[in-house]
Write a protein that holds these residues in place. Structure first.
Motif, PDB file in Angstrom:
ATOM      1  N   ALA A  92      14.322  39.586   2.826  1.00  0.00           N
ATOM      2  CA  ALA A  92      13.449  38.974   3.822  1.00  0.00           C
ATOM      3  C   ALA A  92      12.835  37.682   3.286  1.00  0.00           C
ATOM      4  CB  ALA A  92      12.346  39.952   4.224  1.00  0.00           C
ATOM      5  N   THR A  93      12.512  37.668   1.993  1.00  0.00           N
ATOM      6  CA  THR A  93      11.983  36.448   1.374  1.00  0.00           C
ATOM      7  C   THR A  93      13.048  35.357   1.353  1.00  0.00           C
ATOM      8  OG1 THR A  93      10.530  37.796  -0.024  1.00  0.00           O
ATOM      9  CG2 THR A  93      10.885  35.500  -0.693  1.00  0.00           C
ATOM     10  N   GLY A  94      14.300  35.741   1.087  1.00  0.00           N
ATOM     11  CA  GLY A  94      15.384  34.766   1.111  1.00  0.00           C
ATOM     12  C   GLY A  94      15.574  34.156   2.484  1.00  0.00           C
ATOM     13  N   VAL A  95      15.527  34.983   3.535  1.00  0.00           N
ATOM     14  CA  VAL A  95      15.630  34.473   4.904  1.00  0.00           C
ATOM     15  C   VAL A  95      14.463  33.546   5.208  1.00  0.00           C
ATOM     16  CG1 VAL A  95      15.633  35.118   7.350  1.00  0.00           C
ATOM     17  CG2 VAL A  95      16.959  36.456   5.704  1.00  0.00           C
ATOM     18  N   LEU A  96      13.276  33.928   4.740  1.00  0.00           N
ATOM     19  CA  LEU A  96      12.086  33.095   4.979  1.00  0.00           C
ATOM     20  C   LEU A  96      12.247  31.723   4.333  1.00  0.00           C
ATOM     21  CD1 LEU A  96       9.163  33.229   6.192  1.00  0.00           C
ATOM     22  CD2 LEU A  96       8.392  33.692   3.862  1.00  0.00           C
TER      23      LEU A  96
END
Length: 479
Positions: A92-96
């Motif tokens: 999710a951090t990567g997508v963010l």
């Protein structure tokens, strides 16, 4: 209706993740519009322009591309709960980060801090929730003996018994333990063993057993000398019957090993490393380095230009100090910082060695006579370190990592254990930079570096970066 197989559960996870991403995006957009309109419900309707629509598509595309990179569509995501939660937060951090970079390029008014925070939180919670639901639905089938993999364990050593006990205690992990295949007990069995904690047959009789029984997987857990004698015959028997074979070996007793499967020259291999072994996180770390360093260099360019002029005007010599430092795997690279000493400082160091105030390989003097008046200010405020952002963009350094040492200091390291620090890229800031900086003795600095190597994660990098800000602003431990 319980999910019938693990593969169907993973297929549904992909659909559910895209649904969660779409839902999170719409809710986050609504929250952002509400905050922008001052909390008025009538004015909080989501206005999607071209940049917002493109950002929505990027969110879905990034979810489809980034989530598989963090093994969220493997059996681990269903059965190893803690690993799945950690992987979800990282993904999710990567997508963010992808959304932040895209929003910066599009200059989308939708990507406010409120939008990004809500999207990240909802995508994390939603991803964890759908995996928990999938795991529970799949468990309803596995508890009835329909979908669990029927597994034999070849070997009866301590490790084999540990694996068997884990299968029996955690049926939701996807294995139904059938029993052991061995000539006898390599390690004493527990006095009170479960009913199925028994030897079913000898390895020589494995082909006959496979002919008569339903087996999905044969897990080989033998010592190395036994593997050399029997592994080929076991693999042949499993191959002939179309049964998967997994080999478990504890070849080396090493401290804090990190391992990953792979291939080398066409052979299946397992790489054991005590450094950063997770390539997905390394990619995320590099993305963080390039994003932050690139933005910082652009934003701080006026300050960099002003410092460059001040250094040139206040003392003779170049504005930048360039020195060979020891980096990843002891490769040498050109290290940049603003010059804070007189032009021939390195030549003068030999005469000052007797005044070294540290008890290790490094050289430190609180009142070093070679430092210029402006240099003292630059060191105290850490402004002299800013050119290292260029080293980060080049790939020589990272934002966070053990500080790069000069060749002179590396040659004076007496013990070998601190050299593990060279297994990772050096960084601008690190553990000992936020725990006392130059006030720490050399051995404590090295212990902090090894602690970083053993506990590294992208989340830890972010934590260290945030902790560095008050240390730099307070000008503690810098001289």
């Amino acid at each position: 209706m319980p999910i019938r197989t693990r593969q169907s559960a993973i297929t549904w996870l992909r659909v559910a993740d895209l649904s969660v991403a779409a839902f999170s995006f719409l809710v986050a957009a609504t929250v952002a519009e509400t905050a922008r309109s001052g909390g008025a419900p009538a004015a909080a309707a989501v206005h999607v322009d071209a940049s917002g629509a493109l950002l929505f598509c990027v969110a879905l595309g990034a979810t489809a591309c980034v989530f598989p990179a963090f093994a969220l569509y493997t059996e681990t995501a269903l059965f190893q709960w803690r690993q799945a939660v950690k992987a979800m937060v990282k993904a999710a951090t990567g997508v963010l980060l992808v959304l932040v970079a895209t929003a910066a390029l599009l200059r989308s008014p939708l990507a406010t801090p409120a939008f990004l925070a809500v999207y990240w939180l909802l995508s994390c919670l939603g991803g964890v929730a759908v995996r928990h639901a999938g795991r529970r639905l799949l468990f309803l089938t596995e508890a009835q003996g329909i979908a669990a993999r029927r597994t034999l364990i070849v070997g009866t050593g301590q490790r084999a018994q540990e694996i068997a006990r884990d299968m029996l205690e955690h049926p939701g992990h996807g294995h139904r333990f059938l029993g052991f295949v061995a000539d006898g007990w390599e390690a004493p069995p527990p006095a009170l063993r479960p009913e199925r904690f028994a030897i079913l047959d000898a390895p020589a009789n494995l082909p006959a057993y496979l002919r008569e029984h339903v087996v999905d997987e044969v897990l080989v857990c033998l010592p190395m000398h036994a593997l050399c004698d029997t592994a080929t015959a076991l693999a042949t028997a499993c191959e002939e019957h179309g049964v998967a074979m997994t080999v478990v070996t504890r070849v080396f007793e090493v401290k804090n090993p990190r391992h990953r499967p792979g291939s080398h020259g066409g052979e299946i291999v397992a790489t054991i490393s005590n450094t950063l072994a997770d390539e997905r996180e390394l990619i995320l770390k590099r993305f963080l380095d390039v994003s932050v360093a690139g933005v910082a260099l652009v934003a701080l360019s006026p300050l960099l230009g002003m410092v460059w002029c001040l250094v040139r005007l206040t003392s003779p010599g170049p504005a930048f100090f360039v020195q060979e430092r020891v980096g990843l795997n002891k490769r040498l690279f050109k290290f940049y910082k603003f010059r804070t000493m007189v032009q021939n400082a390195e030549a003068l160091q030999a005469d000052l060695e007797a005044h070294n105030e540290t008890n290790g390989a490094t050289f430190k003097m609180r009142n070093d006579p070679r430092i210029t008046p402006l240099g003292r200010i630059l060191r105290k405020t850490s402004l002299d370190e800013l050119p290292q952002l260029y080293n980060v963009l080049r790939g020589d350094m990272s934002l966070v990592g053990p500080r790069p040492l000069p060749v002179r200091d590396v040659e004076r390291i007496e013990n070998d254990w601190p050299r593990r620090r060279f297994g990772v890229k050096p960084g601008i800031t690190c553990f000992w930079q936020i725990r006392g900086r130059n006030a720490l003795p050399f051995e404590r600095m090295m212990e902090c570096d090894i602690e970083y190597v053993d506990t590294w994660s992208v989340a830890l990098d972010i934590k260290i970066l945030l902790a560095t800000i008050p240390v730099v602003c307070g000008m503690r431990g810098a001289y």
